[in-house]
Design an enzyme around this catalytic site. Structure first.
Site, short mmCIF file in Angstrom:
data_model
loop_
_atom_site.label_atom_id
_atom_site.label_comp_id
_atom_site.label_asym_id
_atom_site.label_seq_id
_atom_site.Cartn_x
_atom_site.Cartn_y
_atom_site.Cartn_z
N HIS A 1 15.16 -1.91 7.04
CA HIS A 1 14.38 -2.83 6.20
C HIS A 1 14.10 -4.13 6.97
O HIS A 1 12.98 -4.65 6.94
CB HIS A 1 15.15 -3.20 4.92
CG HIS A 1 15.42 -2.06 3.98
ND1 HIS A 1 16.67 -1.81 3.44
CD2 HIS A 1 14.59 -1.11 3.47
CE1 HIS A 1 16.58 -0.76 2.62
NE2 HIS A 1 15.34 -0.31 2.63
N LYS B 1 18.80 2.83 -13.01
CA LYS B 1 19.66 3.16 -11.88
C LYS B 1 20.96 2.39 -11.98
O LYS B 1 21.00 1.30 -12.54
CB LYS B 1 18.96 2.78 -10.56
CG LYS B 1 17.96 3.82 -10.08
CD LYS B 1 17.61 3.56 -8.62
CE LYS B 1 16.61 4.58 -8.09
NZ LYS B 1 16.17 4.29 -6.73
N ARG C 1 9.52 6.20 7.81
CA ARG C 1 10.48 6.56 8.87
C ARG C 1 10.14 7.90 9.50
O ARG C 1 10.35 8.11 10.69
CB ARG C 1 11.90 6.64 8.29
CG ARG C 1 12.48 5.31 7.91
CD ARG C 1 13.67 5.47 7.03
NE ARG C 1 13.30 6.18 5.80
CZ ARG C 1 14.10 6.36 4.77
NH1 ARG C 1 15.34 5.92 4.82
NH2 ARG C 1 13.69 6.99 3.70
N SER D 1 19.53 3.49 2.89
CA SER D 1 20.56 2.83 2.08
C SER D 1 21.54 3.87 1.53
O SER D 1 22.75 3.64 1.49
CB SER D 1 19.92 2.08 0.91
OG SER D 1 19.06 1.07 1.38
O1 PNS Z 1 13.22 1.50 -2.21
P1 PNS Z 1 12.55 2.48 -3.14
O2 PNS Z 1 13.53 2.92 -4.20
O3 PNS Z 1 11.91 3.64 -2.40
O4 PNS Z 1 11.35 1.66 -3.85
C1 PNS Z 1 10.54 2.27 -4.83
C2 PNS Z 1 9.63 1.22 -5.50
C3 PNS Z 1 10.44 0.05 -6.02
C4 PNS Z 1 8.62 0.69 -4.48
C5 PNS Z 1 8.86 1.91 -6.67
O5 PNS Z 1 9.77 2.59 -7.48
C6 PNS Z 1 8.05 0.94 -7.53
O6 PNS Z 1 7.08 0.38 -7.09
N1 PNS Z 1 8.52 0.71 -8.78
C7 PNS Z 1 7.89 -0.22 -9.69
C8 PNS Z 1 7.22 0.52 -10.87
C9 PNS Z 1 5.85 1.02 -10.47
O7 PNS Z 1 4.95 0.26 -10.17
N2 PNS Z 1 5.72 2.35 -10.46
C10 PNS Z 1 4.50 3.03 -10.06
C11 PNS Z 1 4.49 3.28 -8.55
S1 PNS Z 1 3.11 4.26 -8.08
#
Ligand code: PNS
Length: 169
Positions: free
Chosen positions: A22, A46, A95, A133
């Site tokens: 990150h 979560k 990645r 993570s």
């Molecule tokens: O680190 P992660 O868990 O891969 O991040 C995922 C994240 C936070 C980017 C994604 O879950 C997100 O954007 N959540 C917010 C809700 C949202 O906008 N959902 C629609 C995404 S297309």
């Protein structure tokens, strides 16, 4: 979106915890954009190892010397948050090919929700392509070394968590 504050990008994620992968993406983003906002998702579904406040605190400490990096948290739709922050770009790390499908799906869904927000996928240094993570937490919980995979501060906080939980001596 170019604003009076310059070109702003949002780098969203769970960051439980922040890894050196990150950090690498944030540094690369900071070199391109005037401001990169690291946006930690508040996700009540979560059960993270670190609370949002702990994750905010760690990331703020790691980037305290970098004025172009801001650490924040958000709830709800990412594109709505990006609009509120006047960010025209969403940065995500890629990645490996295995990340691609999910990232492409999210990028296109976010574009459908908000066509003016562009997703930029960035590749970390090769040495971080296998860092996640989830694996960091697993390795640490099983007594393995995570040195070099996470910032020193995160390693310290992991040790403190384990001590609190009584899992490790
Ligand atoms: O680190 P992660 O868990 O891969 O991040 C995922 C994240 C936070 C980017 C994604 O879950 C997100 O954007 N959540 C917010 C809700 C949202 O906008 N959902 C629609 C995404 S297309």
């Amino acid at each position: 979106m170019a604003t009076s504050a310059g070109r702003v990008a949002v780098y969203p994620g769970t960051f439980d915890p922040l890894t050196n992968g990150h950090v690498d993406i944030i540094q690369r983003g900071a070199a391109i954009f005037d401001r990169i906002v690291v946006a930690i998702l508040v996700n009540p579904d979560k059960s993270p190892l670190f609370s949002v406040e702990e994750r905010l605190g760690m990331a703020r400490e790691v980037f305290k010397a970098q004025s172009g990096v801001e650490i924040d948290s958000f709830q709800g739709l990412l594109v709505e948050y990006a609009k509120r922050r006047q960010a025209g770009v969403i940065v995500r790390g890629l990645r490996a090919i295995s990340d691609f499908e999910f990232e492409m799906q999210m990028a296109l869904m976010n574009r459908r929700l908000s066509p003016s927000v562009e997703t930029v996928l960035m590749m970390p240094a090769e040495s971080y392509t296998y860092v996640s993570s989830r694996l960091v937490k697993e390795i640490f919980a099983l007594g393995g070394s995570v040195t070099g995979l996470v910032p020193d501060l995160v390693e310290t906080r992991l040790a403190e968590k384990a001590e609190q939980a009584g899992h490790r001596a």
